[in-house]
Scaffold this motif. Structure first.
Motif, PDB file in Angstrom:
ATOM      1  N   ASN A 148     -22.187 -14.036 -26.591  1.00 19.96           N
ATOM      2  CA  ASN A 148     -22.351 -15.420 -26.518  1.00 19.96           C
ATOM      3  C   ASN A 148     -22.898 -16.010 -27.707  1.00 19.96           C
ATOM      4  OD1 ASN A 148     -23.548 -18.183 -25.949  1.00 19.96           O
ATOM      5  ND2 ASN A 148     -25.122 -17.171 -24.329  1.00 19.96           N
ATOM      6  N   PRO A 149     -22.556 -17.065 -28.150  1.00 19.45           N
ATOM      7  CA  PRO A 149     -22.909 -17.604 -29.751  1.00 19.45           C
ATOM      8  C   PRO A 149     -24.394 -17.988 -29.650  1.00 19.45           C
ATOM      9  CG  PRO A 149     -20.675 -18.361 -29.336  1.00 19.45           C
ATOM     10  CD  PRO A 149     -21.152 -17.610 -27.991  1.00 19.45           C
ATOM     11  N   GLN A 150     -24.833 -18.687 -28.544  1.00 23.93           N
ATOM     12  CA  GLN A 150     -26.334 -18.742 -28.297  1.00 23.93           C
ATOM     13  C   GLN A 150     -27.137 -17.560 -28.402  1.00 23.93           C
ATOM     14  OE1 GLN A 150     -28.132 -21.829 -28.486  1.00 23.93           O
ATOM     15  NE2 GLN A 150     -26.116 -22.513 -29.229  1.00 23.93           N
ATOM     16  N   ALA A 151     -26.672 -16.364 -27.730  1.00 24.77           N
ATOM     17  CA  ALA A 151     -27.224 -15.299 -27.762  1.00 24.77           C
ATOM     18  C   ALA A 151     -27.794 -14.658 -29.242  1.00 24.77           C
ATOM     19  CB  ALA A 151     -26.943 -14.234 -26.963  1.00 24.77           C
ATOM     20  N   LEU A 152     -26.397 -14.712 -29.944  1.00 25.89           N
ATOM     21  CA  LEU A 152     -26.693 -14.512 -31.596  1.00 25.89           C
ATOM     22  C   LEU A 152     -27.630 -15.411 -32.062  1.00 25.89           C
ATOM     23  CD1 LEU A 152     -25.994 -12.482 -33.651  1.00 25.89           C
ATOM     24  CD2 LEU A 152     -23.517 -13.939 -34.009  1.00 25.89           C
ATOM     25  N   THR A 153     -27.475 -16.684 -31.817  1.00 25.87           N
ATOM     26  CA  THR A 153     -28.562 -17.552 -32.530  1.00 25.87           C
ATOM     27  C   THR A 153     -29.960 -17.177 -32.307  1.00 25.87           C
ATOM     28  OG1 THR A 153     -27.001 -19.332 -32.693  1.00 25.87           O
ATOM     29  CG2 THR A 153     -29.182 -19.902 -32.774  1.00 25.87           C
ATOM     30  N   TYR A 154     -30.128 -16.955 -30.883  1.00 24.03           N
ATOM     31  CA  TYR A 154     -31.428 -16.761 -30.438  1.00 24.03           C
ATOM     32  C   TYR A 154     -31.939 -15.209 -31.076  1.00 24.03           C
ATOM     33  CZ  TYR A 154     -35.297 -15.729 -27.430  1.00 24.03           C
ATOM     34  OH  TYR A 154     -36.604 -15.312 -26.906  1.00 24.03           O
ATOM     35  N   ILE A 155     -31.358 -14.529 -30.899  1.00 24.43           N
ATOM     36  CA  ILE A 155     -31.763 -12.902 -31.541  1.00 24.43           C
ATOM     37  C   ILE A 155     -31.842 -13.189 -33.212  1.00 24.43           C
ATOM     38  CG2 ILE A 155     -29.495 -12.005 -32.330  1.00 24.43           C
ATOM     39  CD1 ILE A 155     -32.322 -10.347 -30.140  1.00 24.43           C
ATOM     40  N   ASN A 156     -31.307 -14.151 -33.670  1.00 23.49           N
ATOM     41  CA  ASN A 156     -31.819 -14.314 -35.186  1.00 23.49           C
ATOM     42  C   ASN A 156     -32.945 -15.131 -35.284  1.00 23.49           C
ATOM     43  OD1 ASN A 156     -31.145 -16.588 -37.731  1.00 23.49           O
ATOM     44  ND2 ASN A 156     -30.197 -14.292 -38.053  1.00 23.49           N
ATOM     45  N   ARG A 157     -33.165 -15.989 -34.427  1.00 22.52           N
ATOM     46  CA  ARG A 157     -34.456 -16.662 -34.671  1.00 22.52           C
ATOM     47  C   ARG A 157     -35.470 -16.017 -34.097  1.00 22.52           C
ATOM     48  NH1 ARG A 157     -31.747 -19.194 -36.613  1.00 22.52           N
ATOM     49  NH2 ARG A 157     -31.006 -21.117 -35.550  1.00 22.52           N
ATOM     50  N   LEU A 158     -35.284 -15.021 -33.204  1.00 20.11           N
ATOM     51  CA  LEU A 158     -36.524 -14.119 -32.904  1.00 20.11           C
ATOM     52  C   LEU A 158     -36.793 -13.300 -33.942  1.00 20.11           C
ATOM     53  CD1 LEU A 158     -38.362 -13.072 -30.639  1.00 20.11           C
ATOM     54  CD2 LEU A 158     -36.401 -11.567 -29.984  1.00 20.11           C
ATOM     55  N   SER A 159     -36.329 -12.830 -35.065  1.00 26.14           N
ATOM     56  CA  SER A 159     -36.689 -11.971 -35.988  1.00 26.14           C
ATOM     57  C   SER A 159     -37.498 -12.852 -36.968  1.00 26.14           C
ATOM     58  CB  SER A 159     -35.387 -11.263 -36.714  1.00 26.14           C
ATOM     59  OG  SER A 159     -34.488 -12.339 -37.405  1.00 26.14           O
ATOM     60  N   ASP A 160     -36.969 -14.242 -36.829  1.00 28.09           N
ATOM     61  CA  ASP A 160     -37.826 -15.148 -37.734  1.00 28.09           C
ATOM     62  C   ASP A 160     -39.036 -15.435 -37.304  1.00 28.09           C
ATOM     63  OD1 ASP A 160     -35.753 -15.433 -39.682  1.00 28.09           O
ATOM     64  OD2 ASP A 160     -35.004 -17.016 -38.441  1.00 28.09           O
ATOM     65  N   PHE A 161     -39.119 -15.553 -35.985  1.00 27.07           N
ATOM     66  CA  PHE A 161     -40.229 -15.704 -35.230  1.00 27.07           C
ATOM     67  C   PHE A 161     -41.193 -14.548 -35.317  1.00 27.07           C
ATOM     68  CE2 PHE A 161     -42.944 -14.672 -31.439  1.00 27.07           C
ATOM     69  CZ  PHE A 161     -43.893 -15.768 -31.379  1.00 27.07           C
TER      70      PHE A 161
END
Length: 185
Positions: free
Chosen positions: A148-161
Motif C-alpha cells: 500500500n503506498p500509504q503504508a510506505l509513506t507512513y513507515i517513512n514518516r515514522l522514522s522521521d518522527f
C-alpha cells in the motif's frame, strides 16, 4: 474482535503462513519479511515507551504502536485495492497527517541541527527503534506494487518522527549527542 483460545495451531510447521484472504505463503516471502520487521519495530517502540519519562512522547508512541498493528493487518491483506473498508484495514492519509503534526510539534522545541546526531543519550531506545523502522521501510519497498503506498509513506514518516522524538527527549536531558567528524584520527 480477536479471540484466541489456543496460541499454537501447527499450521505453520511446514514454513508457510496464512494471510487475511486465506491464501498461504512461504514465511520467507517478502510480505512476511515486511510484517516481521514491522513487528520488531513495534516491539522496539514498546521498549522505548518503558524507558522514557516524557509523557507526550510516550502517548504518541502508544498511538504509533496501534498504527503498526493496523500496518501489519494491511500487509497481511494481499491485493492491489488499497482502499479501506469495513472488512479491510489499510493505512490511510489521516494516520500520516497525524504523524506529521506530531513531528512538527516536537521539532518546534528543539534547536536546528548543526551536526549529524549520534544515536545515543537518554533517547537511545528511540534511535534503535528508528533504525529498525528503516529496515521495515526497506522491506516494504522490496514488496514493490504489493505494498500500500500509504503504508510506505507512513513507515517513512515514522522514522522521521522517531528521530525528532529522540531529539526532543535528548534536549530535555542535556542535548543531542553530536558527531564530530574525524575526532579520533
Amino acid at each position: 474482535m480477536v479471540k484466541l483460545n489456543r496460541i499454537y495451531t501447527r499450521t505453520g510447521d511446514a514454513g508457510e503462513t496464512g494471510l487475511v484472504d486465506g491464501s498461504r505463503v512461504s514465511k520467507a516471502d517478502t510480505r512476511l519479511q515486511a510484517m516481521g520487521d514491522v513487528d520488531e519495530a513495534n516491539s522496539a517502540i514498546g521498549v522505548a515507551i518503558g524507558s522514557l519519562e516524557d509523557e507526550q512522547v510516550r502517548e504518541a508512541l502508544s498511538r504509533v504502536q496501534n498504527d503498526l498493528f493496523d500496518l501489519g493487518a494491511d500487509l497481511a491483506t494481499p491485493g492491489d485495492d488499497f482502499a479501506p473498508s469495513e472488512m479491510v484495514l489499510r493505512i490511510v492519509p489521516a494516520q500520516v497527517a497525524r504523524l506529521e503534526a506530531e513531528i512538527d510539534a516536537l521539532n518546534a522545541g528543539v534547536p536546528p541541527l548543526t551536526s549529524f546526531v549520534l544515536p545515543g543519550g537518554a533517547a537511545s531506545s528511540l534511535h534503535l527503534a528508528r533504525a529498525i523502522v528503516r529496515r521495515a521501510e526497506r522491506s516494504l519497498v522490496a514488496m514493490g506494487a504489493a505494498a500500500n503506498p500509504q503504508a510506505l509513506t507512513y513507515i517513512n514518516r515514522l522514522s522521521d518522527f522517531l528521530f525528532v522524538a529522540a531529539r526532543a527527549v535528548n534536549q530535555s536531558a542535556g542535548g543531542d549527542v553530536l558527531w564530530v567528524a574525524g575526532a579520533n584520527r
